[in-house]
Design a protein around this motif. Sequence first.
Motif, PDB file in Angstrom:
ATOM      1  N   ASP A 182       5.276  -5.552   3.939  1.00 43.40           N
ATOM      2  CA  ASP A 182       5.772  -4.399   3.195  1.00 43.40           C
ATOM      3  C   ASP A 182       4.651  -3.919   2.286  1.00 43.40           C
ATOM      4  O   ASP A 182       3.779  -4.711   1.899  1.00 43.40           O
ATOM      5  CB  ASP A 182       7.013  -4.752   2.367  1.00 43.40           C
ATOM      6  CG  ASP A 182       7.863  -3.519   2.070  1.00 43.40           C
ATOM      7  OD1 ASP A 182       8.855  -3.292   2.789  1.00 43.40           O
ATOM      8  OD2 ASP A 182       7.521  -2.761   1.135  1.00 43.40           O
ATOM      9  N   LEU A 238       8.472  -6.735  -1.851  1.00 42.07           N
ATOM     10  CA  LEU A 238       8.037  -7.973  -1.203  1.00 42.07           C
ATOM     11  C   LEU A 238       8.395  -9.184  -2.063  1.00 42.07           C
ATOM     12  O   LEU A 238       8.788 -10.235  -1.534  1.00 42.07           O
ATOM     13  CB  LEU A 238       6.536  -7.929  -0.936  1.00 42.07           C
ATOM     14  CG  LEU A 238       5.996  -8.977   0.044  1.00 42.07           C
ATOM     15  CD1 LEU A 238       6.551  -8.753   1.436  1.00 42.07           C
ATOM     16  CD2 LEU A 238       4.473  -8.940   0.074  1.00 42.07           C
ATOM     17  N   ALA A 239       8.279  -9.043  -3.383  1.00 45.59           N
ATOM     18  CA  ALA A 239       8.654 -10.138  -4.280  1.00 45.59           C
ATOM     19  C   ALA A 239      10.142 -10.469  -4.152  1.00 45.59           C
ATOM     20  O   ALA A 239      10.535 -11.648  -4.191  1.00 45.59           O
ATOM     21  CB  ALA A 239       8.322  -9.767  -5.724  1.00 45.59           C
ATOM     22  N   GLN A 260      10.449 -12.435  -1.008  1.00 41.63           N
ATOM     23  CA  GLN A 260       9.935 -13.796  -1.182  1.00 41.63           C
ATOM     24  C   GLN A 260      10.945 -14.686  -1.884  1.00 41.63           C
ATOM     25  O   GLN A 260      11.122 -15.854  -1.512  1.00 41.63           O
ATOM     26  CB  GLN A 260       8.622 -13.743  -1.973  1.00 41.63           C
ATOM     27  CG  GLN A 260       7.461 -13.190  -1.160  1.00 41.63           C
ATOM     28  CD  GLN A 260       6.230 -12.901  -1.998  1.00 41.63           C
ATOM     29  OE1 GLN A 260       6.326 -12.634  -3.206  1.00 41.63           O
ATOM     30  NE2 GLN A 260       5.060 -12.922  -1.365  1.00 41.63           N
ATOM     31  N   LEU A 284       1.552  -8.450   2.036  1.00 39.13           N
ATOM     32  CA  LEU A 284       1.521  -7.109   1.448  1.00 39.13           C
ATOM     33  C   LEU A 284       0.572  -6.244   2.269  1.00 39.13           C
ATOM     34  O   LEU A 284      -0.623  -6.530   2.355  1.00 39.13           O
ATOM     35  CB  LEU A 284       1.027  -7.191   0.001  1.00 39.13           C
ATOM     36  CG  LEU A 284       0.987  -5.886  -0.794  1.00 39.13           C
ATOM     37  CD1 LEU A 284       2.396  -5.341  -1.004  1.00 39.13           C
ATOM     38  CD2 LEU A 284       0.295  -6.110  -2.139  1.00 39.13           C
ATOM     39  N   ARG A 337       5.015   4.093  -2.837  1.00 38.19           N
ATOM     40  CA  ARG A 337       5.059   2.679  -3.218  1.00 38.19           C
ATOM     41  C   ARG A 337       5.622   2.524  -4.629  1.00 38.19           C
ATOM     42  O   ARG A 337       6.455   1.658  -4.885  1.00 38.19           O
ATOM     43  CB  ARG A 337       3.654   2.070  -3.143  1.00 38.19           C
ATOM     44  CG  ARG A 337       3.617   0.611  -3.612  1.00 38.19           C
ATOM     45  CD  ARG A 337       2.195   0.110  -3.750  1.00 38.19           C
ATOM     46  NE  ARG A 337       1.414   0.900  -4.695  1.00 38.19           N
ATOM     47  CZ  ARG A 337       1.520   0.801  -6.033  1.00 38.19           C
ATOM     48  NH1 ARG A 337       2.391  -0.040  -6.572  1.00 38.19           N
ATOM     49  NH2 ARG A 337       0.771   1.542  -6.821  1.00 38.19           N
ATOM     50  N   ASP A 395       8.786   0.360  -5.748  1.00 35.75           N
ATOM     51  CA  ASP A 395       8.630  -0.665  -6.776  1.00 35.75           C
ATOM     52  C   ASP A 395       9.690  -0.487  -7.869  1.00 35.75           C
ATOM     53  O   ASP A 395      10.289  -1.460  -8.352  1.00 35.75           O
ATOM     54  CB  ASP A 395       7.230  -0.583  -7.408  1.00 35.75           C
ATOM     55  CG  ASP A 395       6.165  -1.271  -6.566  1.00 35.75           C
ATOM     56  OD1 ASP A 395       6.520  -1.993  -5.609  1.00 35.75           O
ATOM     57  OD2 ASP A 395       4.966  -1.082  -6.860  1.00 35.75           O
ATOM     58  N   SER A 400       5.197  -2.411  -0.694  1.00 34.84           N
ATOM     59  CA  SER A 400       5.660  -2.423  -2.077  1.00 34.84           C
ATOM     60  C   SER A 400       5.635  -3.858  -2.611  1.00 34.84           C
ATOM     61  O   SER A 400       6.399  -4.706  -2.146  1.00 34.84           O
ATOM     62  CB  SER A 400       7.087  -1.868  -2.170  1.00 34.84           C
ATOM     63  OG  SER A 400       7.692  -2.223  -3.393  1.00 34.84           O
ATOM     64  N   PRO A 401       4.774  -4.157  -3.591  1.00 32.36           N
ATOM     65  CA  PRO A 401       4.718  -5.520  -4.123  1.00 32.36           C
ATOM     66  C   PRO A 401       6.052  -6.013  -4.669  1.00 32.36           C
ATOM     67  O   PRO A 401       6.402  -7.192  -4.499  1.00 32.36           O
ATOM     68  CB  PRO A 401       3.669  -5.420  -5.246  1.00 32.36           C
ATOM     69  CG  PRO A 401       2.828  -4.248  -4.889  1.00 32.36           C
ATOM     70  CD  PRO A 401       3.755  -3.280  -4.221  1.00 32.36           C
ATOM     71  N   LYS A 402       6.807  -5.125  -5.309  1.00 34.03           N
ATOM     72  CA  LYS A 402       8.063  -5.569  -5.914  1.00 34.03           C
ATOM     73  C   LYS A 402       9.164  -5.755  -4.873  1.00 34.03           C
ATOM     74  O   LYS A 402      10.017  -6.638  -5.028  1.00 34.03           O
ATOM     75  CB  LYS A 402       8.482  -4.598  -7.017  1.00 34.03           C
ATOM     76  CG  LYS A 402       7.539  -4.655  -8.212  1.00 34.03           C
ATOM     77  CD  LYS A 402       8.056  -3.896  -9.415  1.00 34.03           C
ATOM     78  CE  LYS A 402       7.090  -4.034 -10.579  1.00 34.03           C
ATOM     79  NZ  LYS A 402       7.546  -3.298 -11.796  1.00 34.03           N
ATOM     80  N   ASN A 441       0.632   5.732  -2.343  1.00 34.88           N
ATOM     81  CA  ASN A 441       0.740   5.131  -3.664  1.00 34.88           C
ATOM     82  C   ASN A 441       1.955   5.663  -4.414  1.00 34.88           C
ATOM     83  O   ASN A 441       2.661   4.909  -5.094  1.00 34.88           O
ATOM     84  CB  ASN A 441      -0.532   5.405  -4.468  1.00 34.88           C
ATOM     85  CG  ASN A 441      -0.615   4.573  -5.725  1.00 34.88           C
ATOM     86  OD1 ASN A 441      -0.475   3.354  -5.674  1.00 34.88           O
ATOM     87  ND2 ASN A 441      -0.834   5.219  -6.850  1.00 34.88           N
ATOM     88  N   ASP A 468       0.148  -2.038   4.346  1.00 38.61           N
ATOM     89  CA  ASP A 468       0.605  -0.691   4.672  1.00 38.61           C
ATOM     90  C   ASP A 468       0.673  -0.550   6.188  1.00 38.61           C
ATOM     91  O   ASP A 468      -0.304  -0.826   6.893  1.00 38.61           O
ATOM     92  CB  ASP A 468      -0.372   0.332   4.087  1.00 38.61           C
ATOM     93  CG  ASP A 468       0.121   1.770   4.181  1.00 38.61           C
ATOM     94  OD1 ASP A 468       0.976   2.064   5.043  1.00 38.61           O
ATOM     95  OD2 ASP A 468      -0.364   2.604   3.403  1.00 38.61           O
TER      96      ASP A 468
END
Length: 205
Positions: free
Chosen positions: A71, A77-78, A81, A95, A9, A13, A73-75, A6, A97
């Motif tokens: 990935d 990955l965004a 995308q 998303l 990540r 992010d 990391s949501p950001k 976390n 791990d």
Amino acid sequence: MSADSNTIRQRYDRLAPWFDGLEGFLEGLLFRSLRKKLWAQAAGPHILEVGVGTGKNFPFYPDDARITAIDFSPKMLAMAQRKQQRKQIAVDLALMDVQSLDYADNSFDTVIGSFLFCSVPKPRKGLKELYRVCKPGGQVLLLEHVLSSNKAVAALMNLLNPLVVNTLGANINRQTLKSVQACPFQKIFVDPASSDMIKLIRAIK
């Protein structure tokens, strides 16, 4: 997700909007050609990219394979995308791990990652997951920076590592090749053109 995962990540992010710019010089000078060489070895109808980041490997995706990319990391990955939509890249993004992949055993012909295991809190756990989801006879391809074999340089890298981890979330003193060798792969190859601190690794299950 573990506390360590976390924390890492959150660092990625935070860096996501500037990540491509931060690595822009090295990307053009060195990394891009190494990524191309790595992806030239990808084979089989179903490929998994772990640690897709902002999508730096999109230009090297083979046209004749189904590609899944993850990935944690949501950001990051965004960012991938948006790049996927802008460039119309055929890839299934998720998303996830790398230390706990949500895929069945023996799912992929090739599993591939670039500059990933510097930021995985438990790299051997992650590598065991890559081994698990790779098909028998399939391959794991890695492009990784590692601890120098030069004792003086290695000592400096170990000294600087806490600062780099706290700032960027990446370890600069990982011994990823040894971690790969600890997994039960049948054969492991290191590209002879690899440098002291950047290794192209091919492991056959």
